[in-house]
Design a protein around this motif. Sequence first.
Motif, short mmCIF file in Angstrom:
data_model
loop_
_atom_site.label_atom_id
_atom_site.label_comp_id
_atom_site.label_asym_id
_atom_site.label_seq_id
_atom_site.Cartn_x
_atom_site.Cartn_y
_atom_site.Cartn_z
N ALA A 109 77.84 -32.56 107.04
CA ALA A 109 77.71 -31.53 108.07
C ALA A 109 76.26 -31.15 108.29
N LYS A 110 75.51 -31.00 107.21
CA LYS A 110 74.10 -30.64 107.30
C LYS A 110 73.32 -31.71 108.07
N THR A 111 73.59 -32.96 107.77
CA THR A 111 72.92 -34.06 108.47
C THR A 111 73.25 -34.02 109.97
N GLY A 112 74.50 -33.73 110.28
CA GLY A 112 74.90 -33.66 111.69
C GLY A 112 74.22 -32.51 112.42
N PHE A 113 74.14 -31.35 111.80
CA PHE A 113 73.51 -30.19 112.44
C PHE A 113 72.00 -30.37 112.56
N GLU A 114 71.39 -31.08 111.61
CA GLU A 114 69.96 -31.34 111.69
C GLU A 114 69.62 -32.22 112.89
N ALA A 115 70.58 -33.05 113.29
CA ALA A 115 70.35 -33.97 114.41
C ALA A 115 70.57 -33.30 115.77
N VAL A 116 71.13 -32.10 115.76
CA VAL A 116 71.37 -31.40 117.02
C VAL A 116 70.04 -30.93 117.61
N ASP A 117 69.84 -31.21 118.89
CA ASP A 117 68.61 -30.82 119.58
C ASP A 117 68.56 -29.29 119.72
N GLU A 118 67.55 -28.68 119.12
CA GLU A 118 67.41 -27.22 119.19
C GLU A 118 67.18 -26.75 120.62
N ASN A 119 66.61 -27.59 121.45
CA ASN A 119 66.38 -27.20 122.85
C ASN A 119 67.69 -26.94 123.59
N VAL A 120 68.71 -27.71 123.25
CA VAL A 120 70.02 -27.51 123.87
C VAL A 120 70.60 -26.17 123.43
N GLU A 121 70.49 -25.88 122.12
CA GLU A 121 70.99 -24.60 121.60
C GLU A 121 70.22 -23.43 122.21
N ASN A 122 68.90 -23.58 122.30
CA ASN A 122 68.07 -22.50 122.87
C ASN A 122 68.37 -22.28 124.35
N ALA A 123 68.67 -23.36 125.05
CA ALA A 123 69.02 -23.22 126.47
C ALA A 123 70.29 -22.41 126.64
N ALA A 124 71.24 -22.62 125.74
CA ALA A 124 72.49 -21.84 125.79
C ALA A 124 72.21 -20.37 125.50
N ARG A 125 71.31 -20.12 124.56
CA ARG A 125 70.97 -18.73 124.24
C ARG A 125 70.29 -18.05 125.43
N ILE A 126 69.41 -18.77 126.10
CA ILE A 126 68.72 -18.22 127.27
C ILE A 126 69.73 -17.88 128.38
N ASP A 127 70.78 -18.69 128.48
CA ASP A 127 71.81 -18.46 129.49
C ASP A 127 72.75 -17.32 129.11
N GLY A 128 72.51 -16.72 127.94
CA GLY A 128 73.30 -15.55 127.55
C GLY A 128 74.36 -15.79 126.50
N ALA A 129 74.42 -16.99 125.95
CA ALA A 129 75.43 -17.28 124.93
C ALA A 129 75.09 -16.58 123.62
N LYS A 130 76.10 -16.02 122.98
CA LYS A 130 75.90 -15.39 121.67
C LYS A 130 75.84 -16.48 120.60
N GLU A 131 75.38 -16.09 119.40
CA GLU A 131 75.21 -17.08 118.34
C GLU A 131 76.51 -17.79 117.99
N TRP A 132 77.62 -17.04 117.95
CA TRP A 132 78.90 -17.68 117.60
C TRP A 132 79.34 -18.64 118.70
N GLN A 133 78.98 -18.34 119.94
CA GLN A 133 79.31 -19.24 121.05
C GLN A 133 78.48 -20.51 120.99
N VAL A 134 77.20 -20.35 120.66
CA VAL A 134 76.32 -21.52 120.49
C VAL A 134 76.86 -22.40 119.38
N PHE A 135 77.28 -21.78 118.29
CA PHE A 135 77.80 -22.51 117.13
C PHE A 135 79.08 -23.26 117.48
N LEU A 136 80.02 -22.57 118.12
CA LEU A 136 81.32 -23.17 118.40
C LEU A 136 81.30 -24.19 119.54
N PHE A 137 80.53 -23.89 120.58
CA PHE A 137 80.62 -24.70 121.80
C PHE A 137 79.44 -25.67 122.01
#
Length: 221
Positions: A109-137
């Motif tokens: 799981a750690k290896t998989g999450f390390e490979a996730v592009d942080e820019n994609v996660e940050n873009a979701a946060r900028i669009d108003g997604a909460k942390e749990w939404q970023v994590f789940l979706f």
Amino acid sequence: MTMDFWTPIRLSIEIALVSGFIVIVLGTFIGKWMAKKTFKGKTVVETVLLLPLVLPPTVVGFLLIIIFGKNSWLGQGIEWLFHQPIMFTWWAAVIASAIVAFPLMYQSAKTGFEAVDENVENAARIDGAKEWQVFLFISIPLAMKSIVSGSILSFTRALGEFGATLMFAGNLPGKTQTTPLAIYVAIDAGNMTLAWSWVIVMIGLSFVLLLGVHLIKAPAR
């Protein structure tokens, strides 16, 4: 084949499913947290999390006896709450299996999450997604291959657990006697036909599960 033959197999699968569920939940959350965090002592913490992977199963079993035994505050608390000790119970087998299987799920799981592009996660946060939404979706779907692979590997490891289970949960037929323990007893009794039957079942299950991991990790064509 008699019910006695299938009982250890059923117990193995039940214990592996429950311990696997626990491991998947903990491994996913802890893997996500450790993948993106940097803090003093992180290497030591990660080493502790992976330690059951390399420790002899008897050492893991011994430590579980010390932690959950009657002389420990945790063991006494469990006995007071449930009116019985946890050692030599079905749940003891679940705990032993979960401990030895956790590192595989966590690392994958750690290896998989390390490979996730942080820019994609940050873009979701900028669009108003909460942390749990970023994590789940966002995070989980992008790391899904690693999570599923880790889930299968940890389930397979729990399915084959022997040493820690024998020490902590015992070898009680119909209660804690999983297939690996039943194979040991059959060989000790000289019943090679029965031992071979269980061995073939375990090889078949393990082969199918590991084949699933390879198919998941195989690149799309």
